[in-house]
Write an enzyme that holds these catalytic residues in place. Structure first.
Site, mmCIF file in Angstrom:
data_model
loop_
_atom_site.group_PDB
_atom_site.id
_atom_site.type_symbol
_atom_site.label_atom_id
_atom_site.label_comp_id
_atom_site.label_asym_id
_atom_site.label_seq_id
_atom_site.Cartn_x
_atom_site.Cartn_y
_atom_site.Cartn_z
ATOM 1 N N SER A 191 0.848 -1.195 0.000
ATOM 2 C CA SER A 191 0.000 0.000 0.000
ATOM 3 C C SER A 191 0.884 1.245 0.000
ATOM 4 C CB SER A 191 -0.878 0.012 1.249
ATOM 5 O OG SER A 191 -1.448 1.300 1.412
ATOM 6 N N HIS B 61 -1.465 -1.379 -4.109
ATOM 7 C CA HIS B 61 -2.691 -0.965 -3.427
ATOM 8 C C HIS B 61 -2.672 0.552 -3.254
ATOM 9 C CE1 HIS B 61 -6.123 -1.647 -0.672
ATOM 10 N NE2 HIS B 61 -5.573 -0.703 0.112
ATOM 11 N N ASP C 160 -4.787 3.804 -1.806
ATOM 12 C CA ASP C 160 -5.848 4.202 -0.871
ATOM 13 C C ASP C 160 -6.333 5.614 -1.155
ATOM 14 O OD1 ASP C 160 -6.061 1.965 1.050
ATOM 15 O OD2 ASP C 160 -3.953 2.413 1.445
ATOM 16 N N MET D 196 -8.859 8.488 0.011
ATOM 17 C CA MET D 196 -9.671 8.857 1.187
ATOM 18 C C MET D 196 -10.218 10.263 1.011
ATOM 19 S SD MET D 196 -7.132 7.642 4.195
ATOM 20 C CE MET D 196 -6.381 6.028 4.255
ATOM 21 N N HIS E 62 -8.489 1.259 -3.625
ATOM 22 C CA HIS E 62 -9.373 1.141 -2.466
ATOM 23 C C HIS E 62 -10.015 2.499 -2.213
ATOM 24 C CE1 HIS E 62 -9.531 0.200 2.172
ATOM 25 N NE2 HIS E 62 -10.738 0.293 1.639
ATOM 26 N N MET F 59 -12.049 4.798 -0.238
ATOM 27 C CA MET F 59 -12.668 5.087 1.064
ATOM 28 C C MET F 59 -13.350 6.439 0.950
ATOM 29 S SD MET F 59 -9.587 3.625 3.408
ATOM 30 C CE MET F 59 -8.454 3.715 2.050
ATOM 31 N N MET G 246 -11.740 -5.631 5.926
ATOM 32 C CA MET G 246 -10.862 -4.681 6.627
ATOM 33 C C MET G 246 -10.468 -5.284 7.971
ATOM 34 S SD MET G 246 -10.257 -2.096 4.686
ATOM 35 C CE MET G 246 -9.268 -1.227 5.922
ATOM 36 N N ASP H 40 -6.745 -6.094 4.689
ATOM 37 C CA ASP H 40 -6.070 -4.787 4.673
ATOM 38 C C ASP H 40 -6.078 -4.177 6.067
ATOM 39 O OD1 ASP H 40 -5.106 -2.272 4.046
ATOM 40 O OD2 ASP H 40 -6.845 -1.653 2.864
HETATM 41 C C1 DX5 Z 1 -6.056 1.905 5.897
HETATM 42 C C2 DX5 Z 1 -5.713 1.590 4.471
HETATM 43 C C3 DX5 Z 1 -4.608 0.611 4.336
HETATM 44 C C4 DX5 Z 1 -3.292 1.061 4.914
HETATM 45 C C5 DX5 Z 1 -2.694 -0.165 5.540
HETATM 46 O O1 DX5 Z 1 -7.277 2.500 5.975
HETATM 47 O O2 DX5 Z 1 -6.829 1.067 3.779
HETATM 48 O O3 DX5 Z 1 -4.437 0.159 2.996
HETATM 49 O O4 DX5 Z 1 -2.385 1.591 3.985
HETATM 50 O O5 DX5 Z 1 -1.555 0.165 6.226
HETATM 51 P P1 DX5 Z 1 -0.837 -0.816 7.242
HETATM 52 O O6 DX5 Z 1 -0.481 -2.048 6.448
HETATM 53 O O7 DX5 Z 1 0.320 -0.047 7.702
HETATM 54 O O8 DX5 Z 1 -1.840 -1.142 8.309
HETATM 55 ZN ZN ZN Z 2 -6.444 0.133 1.823
#
Ligand code: DX5
Ligand code: ZN
Length: 230
Positions: free
Chosen positions: A12, A37, A39, A41, A70, A72, A141, A179
């Site tokens: 990620s 990956h 993210d 947000m 992903h 969010m 999650m 994740d």
């Molecule tokens: C958190 C993200 C993850 C995050 C995971 O909300 O969706 O993808 O990057 O990070 P680690 O592996 O450090 O928990």
């Molecule tokens: Zn994620």
């Protein structure tokens, strides 16, 4: 999902050094990552803002690996056309963020991307059950989303097992992705044994203690001999 599914590691980039993002993505690719990956947000669905299309476009230029996006964000269906244009190979939306989940799932599929639905630790499997036949991925999650570096929630392992049993019983093909808080230890191993085959890892891969290649090697090493669901 079948027990023969290959274990895929998806670093990620949230944990990467954003001042050297291209280089970090190239390092992860060279070190044998299977997916990248990404993210996204929005500061509403989760209490954090990360980045959007501009960064996805930049990442795309530094790897040929599929991007595992992903989202969010609240009502991701509203964003869909532009995100898919940003070369998203796999788009994951949250069940909790979609008023019309079935419609959103089909919006992604119609654009030719693989589709996944994520569920938070507090969300039951039933939230994805009606769309499960259409999914390529269910993302369980293993932390509450919004931040990297949180601790794995062990109770989610039982949810993975129940989801794997449901997928197998119905003969569906969705893969199980996990994740949050996944490290080269029992968090990764227990997830794979419970049926997950896509492992997202942020801080376990991008950190100041070791190179990306060493971190990827440790992650692969700890999974040696395991098969999803076994
Ligand atoms: C958190 C993200 C993850 C995050 C995971 O909300 O969706 O993808 O990057 O990070 P680690 O592996 O450090 O928990
Ligand atoms: Zn994620």
């Amino acid at each position: 999902m079948t027990s023969e599914s290959r274990i895929l590691i998806a670093p990620s980039i949230l944990a990467a050094d954003f001042a050297s993002l291209g280089k970090q993505v190239e390092e992860a690719t060279a070190a044998g990552a299977d997916l990248i990956h990404v993210d996204v947000m929005d500061g509403k669905f989760v209490p954090n803002i990360s980045f959007g299309e501009v960064v996805i476009d930049a990442v795309r230029r530094h790897t040929d690996l599929p991007l595992n996006i992903h989202l969010m964000v609240e009502e991701p269906g509203d964003l869909m056309p532009s995100f898919l244009k940003a070369a998203s190979d796999q788009v994951i939306v949250h069940a909790e963020a979609c008023t019309h989940l079935h419609r959103t799932v089909f919006q992604v599929k119609e654009q030719g991307a693989e589709v996944g639905v994520a569920i938070n630790p507090g969300t039951p499997i039933a939230a994805v059950e009606e769309v499960l036949p259409f999914l390529d991925i269910v993302l369980v999650m293993t932390v509450n989303p919004g931040f990297g570096g949180q601790s794995f929630i062990p109770e989610t392992v039982d949810k993975m097992r129940r989801l794997r049993d449901l997928i197998e019983e119905k003969g569906y093909s969705a893969q199980i992705e996990v994740d949050g808080g996944i490290k080269a230890d029992d968090t990764a191993r227990d997830s794979v044994k419970a049926g997950a085959n896509i492992l997202v890892a942020g801080t376990a891969i991008f950190n100041r203690d070791e190179t990306v290649s060493a971190a990827m090697g440790r992650m692969r090493g700890c999974l040696c001999g395991l098969r999803p669901g076994k």
